[in-house]
Design a protein around this motif. Sequence first.
Motif, mmCIF file in Angstrom:
data_model
loop_
_atom_site.group_PDB
_atom_site.id
_atom_site.type_symbol
_atom_site.label_atom_id
_atom_site.label_comp_id
_atom_site.label_asym_id
_atom_site.label_seq_id
_atom_site.Cartn_x
_atom_site.Cartn_y
_atom_site.Cartn_z
ATOM 1 N N ASP A 68 0.848 -1.198 0.000
ATOM 2 C CA ASP A 68 0.000 0.000 0.000
ATOM 3 C C ASP A 68 0.884 1.249 0.000
ATOM 4 O OD1 ASP A 68 -1.839 1.981 0.253
ATOM 5 O OD2 ASP A 68 -2.766 1.228 2.089
ATOM 6 N N PRO A 69 1.238 1.792 -1.174
ATOM 7 C CA PRO A 69 2.096 2.973 -1.228
ATOM 8 C C PRO A 69 1.548 4.164 -0.464
ATOM 9 C CG PRO A 69 1.900 1.963 -3.392
ATOM 10 C CD PRO A 69 0.888 1.302 -2.508
ATOM 11 N N HIS A 70 0.219 4.237 -0.294
ATOM 12 C CA HIS A 70 -0.381 5.377 0.399
ATOM 13 C C HIS A 70 -0.066 5.352 1.900
ATOM 14 C CE1 HIS A 70 -2.630 6.338 -3.225
ATOM 15 N NE2 HIS A 70 -2.937 5.059 -3.315
ATOM 16 N N ASN A 71 0.192 4.159 2.437
ATOM 17 C CA ASN A 71 0.520 4.023 3.855
ATOM 18 C C ASN A 71 1.856 3.301 4.026
ATOM 19 O OD1 ASN A 71 -2.007 5.073 5.210
ATOM 20 N ND2 ASN A 71 -2.884 3.488 3.903
ATOM 21 N N ALA A 72 2.772 3.628 3.126
ATOM 22 C CA ALA A 72 4.048 2.909 3.112
ATOM 23 C C ALA A 72 4.801 3.055 4.426
ATOM 24 C CB ALA A 72 4.916 3.406 1.957
ATOM 25 N N HIS A 73 4.710 4.236 5.055
ATOM 26 C CA HIS A 73 5.462 4.448 6.295
ATOM 27 C C HIS A 73 5.005 3.488 7.394
ATOM 28 C CE1 HIS A 73 1.819 6.845 6.765
ATOM 29 N NE2 HIS A 73 2.018 6.852 8.055
ATOM 30 N N VAL A 74 3.707 3.127 7.375
ATOM 31 C CA VAL A 74 3.203 2.170 8.369
ATOM 32 C C VAL A 74 3.785 0.787 8.095
ATOM 33 C CG1 VAL A 74 1.145 1.054 9.292
ATOM 34 C CG2 VAL A 74 1.087 3.492 8.702
ATOM 35 N N GLU A 75 3.827 0.405 6.830
ATOM 36 C CA GLU A 75 4.368 -0.913 6.483
ATOM 37 C C GLU A 75 5.860 -0.993 6.793
ATOM 38 O OE1 GLU A 75 3.124 -2.933 2.987
ATOM 39 O OE2 GLU A 75 1.355 -1.676 2.723
ATOM 40 N N TRP A 76 6.591 0.104 6.550
ATOM 41 C CA TRP A 76 8.025 0.104 6.887
ATOM 42 C C TRP A 76 8.210 -0.063 8.392
ATOM 43 C CZ3 TRP A 76 11.263 -1.060 3.414
ATOM 44 C CH2 TRP A 76 11.174 -0.585 2.107
ATOM 45 N N ARG A 77 7.382 0.647 9.165
ATOM 46 C CA ARG A 77 7.508 0.563 10.621
ATOM 47 C C ARG A 77 7.185 -0.852 11.127
ATOM 48 N NH1 ARG A 77 7.801 4.748 14.424
ATOM 49 N NH2 ARG A 77 8.248 3.820 16.437
ATOM 50 N N THR A 78 6.163 -1.468 10.534
ATOM 51 C CA THR A 78 5.808 -2.836 10.922
ATOM 52 C C THR A 78 6.920 -3.805 10.555
ATOM 53 O OG1 THR A 78 3.466 -2.337 10.585
ATOM 54 C CG2 THR A 78 4.094 -4.661 10.622
ATOM 55 N N ARG A 79 7.464 -3.653 9.359
ATOM 56 C CA ARG A 79 8.571 -4.500 8.922
ATOM 57 C C ARG A 79 9.748 -4.380 9.892
ATOM 58 N NH1 ARG A 79 10.206 -5.828 3.622
ATOM 59 N NH2 ARG A 79 8.759 -4.280 2.816
ATOM 60 N N ALA A 80 10.065 -3.144 10.281
ATOM 61 C CA ALA A 80 11.180 -2.915 11.190
ATOM 62 C C ALA A 80 10.949 -3.608 12.533
ATOM 63 C CB ALA A 80 11.388 -1.415 11.393
ATOM 64 N N ALA A 81 9.741 -3.454 13.075
ATOM 65 C CA ALA A 81 9.448 -4.047 14.379
ATOM 66 C C ALA A 81 9.541 -5.571 14.330
ATOM 67 C CB ALA A 81 8.051 -3.616 14.832
ATOM 68 N N GLN A 82 9.006 -6.180 13.281
ATOM 69 C CA GLN A 82 9.041 -7.640 13.171
ATOM 70 C C GLN A 82 10.464 -8.155 12.960
ATOM 71 O OE1 GLN A 82 6.207 -8.086 9.987
ATOM 72 N NE2 GLN A 82 4.498 -8.403 11.400
ATOM 73 N N ALA A 83 11.257 -7.430 12.179
ATOM 74 C CA ALA A 83 12.652 -7.839 11.962
ATOM 75 C C ALA A 83 13.441 -7.768 13.265
ATOM 76 C CB ALA A 83 13.291 -6.961 10.894
ATOM 77 N N HIS A 84 13.189 -6.704 14.053
ATOM 78 C CA HIS A 84 13.886 -6.575 15.335
ATOM 79 C C HIS A 84 13.474 -7.666 16.320
ATOM 80 C CE1 HIS A 84 14.784 -2.252 14.185
ATOM 81 N NE2 HIS A 84 15.948 -2.791 14.446
ATOM 82 N N GLN A 85 12.212 -8.041 16.262
ATOM 83 C CA GLN A 85 11.760 -9.119 17.140
ATOM 84 C C GLN A 85 12.496 -10.416 16.849
ATOM 85 O OE1 GLN A 85 7.524 -9.272 16.552
ATOM 86 N NE2 GLN A 85 7.133 -7.400 17.717
ATOM 87 N N PHE A 86 12.761 -10.660 15.569
ATOM 88 C CA PHE A 86 13.493 -11.875 15.207
ATOM 89 C C PHE A 86 14.931 -11.816 15.729
ATOM 90 C CE2 PHE A 86 16.225 -14.334 12.361
ATOM 91 C CZ PHE A 86 15.619 -15.579 12.439
ATOM 92 N N LEU A 87 15.556 -10.647 15.623
ATOM 93 C CA LEU A 87 16.927 -10.525 16.128
ATOM 94 C C LEU A 87 16.956 -10.719 17.647
ATOM 95 C CD1 LEU A 87 19.856 -10.043 15.405
ATOM 96 C CD2 LEU A 87 19.463 -7.582 15.611
ATOM 97 N N GLU A 88 15.970 -10.170 18.328
ATOM 98 C CA GLU A 88 15.886 -10.384 19.772
ATOM 99 C C GLU A 88 15.691 -11.875 20.083
ATOM 100 O OE1 GLU A 88 16.683 -8.264 21.799
ATOM 101 O OE2 GLU A 88 16.006 -6.256 21.252
#
Length: 332
Positions: A68-88
């Motif tokens: 969803d390019p219109h809400n891309a910043h939300v998707e980037w933030r979600t991606r970041a949080a999930q990736a960090h959870q995996f590293l943790e």
Amino acid sequence: MRIMPASLDRLTRLALEEIAEAVAEAQTAIVFPSWGLRLSLAWLASRHGLQDWQVRQFLNVISRPIFDPHNAHVEWRTRAAQAHQFLELCHGILGLPPAFAPDLWARERRWHEEMLDPDTGRPHPWLMCNRYKPGERENIRQLFGARMWREFNDGPAIVHPKDPGWVIRQRDGELVLDQMTWGFPVVLTGKRGQPLKPKPVNNARFDKLGGFWKRWTGPENRCLIPAVSYAEAVGKSGEMTSTWLSLRSAPMFAWAGLWRDSDEWGPVYTGVMTDNAPELAGIHDRSPVILAPADWEPWLQAPLNELARFDRPWPADDVTIDATRNLWKSGE
């Protein structure tokens, strides 16, 4: 990121560093898993109990497209949080302290500050219009009355970021047809300050030409991007389809652009964007700056302070809309 204990075996340390780099890159880029990352995940799975489903989930998180390019910043933030959870998770499996300090998001901002819009704090909007059809080379050359700068292969029928595309620019007082890579390379830095692979920024907002883009807005860095149509993603997240837009009045048009030489990819170009016409805002809130033939020369030669008149959308009643059923994530 905190320093790992020296007692951790060398291969596990290397594997964890590879994963951490992918997590850092996933903050602002779609990550295509390298063989090194896959080997690192396989090592942690075989030696330290990481589950296959956890690996698959992580790879899906970092490599999935933005739906969803219109809400891309939300998707980037979600991606970041999930990736960090995996590293943790990896740190927990290895009995290590948490991967990140409480000021996580402040650190992230420093890691990719070059990618952020200085006003909104969000990634620069290259997710707008990131594919278009350039048309046939000979048709381009004849329309613009340009000579070939040098010999090139024709390039793709649909241009995506980092693909080669046609560009009209001035050289010694005449128009030449050149081929460049679509997207200015922006280099991110990883957790240790190391440079990551550059990412293509293929759109430049008109209202940023006097700021972020100013160093590349002189007449020597302006160009025209020939196009017969451009695409936007429309629909629900995960089900977005490609909508192609073209002009009723002309089979080919000129999109205002900027270009420069880069160390990473050689000559590169980016397209300038403006607010969309209100009638087309449901497709996207921005659109390419389309130039009438009478405006080609002023765009290429006029001082920057005289270009403000081009910061407007093309009239909506001259735009043809082709709403296809092709899934946007398929890349056409």
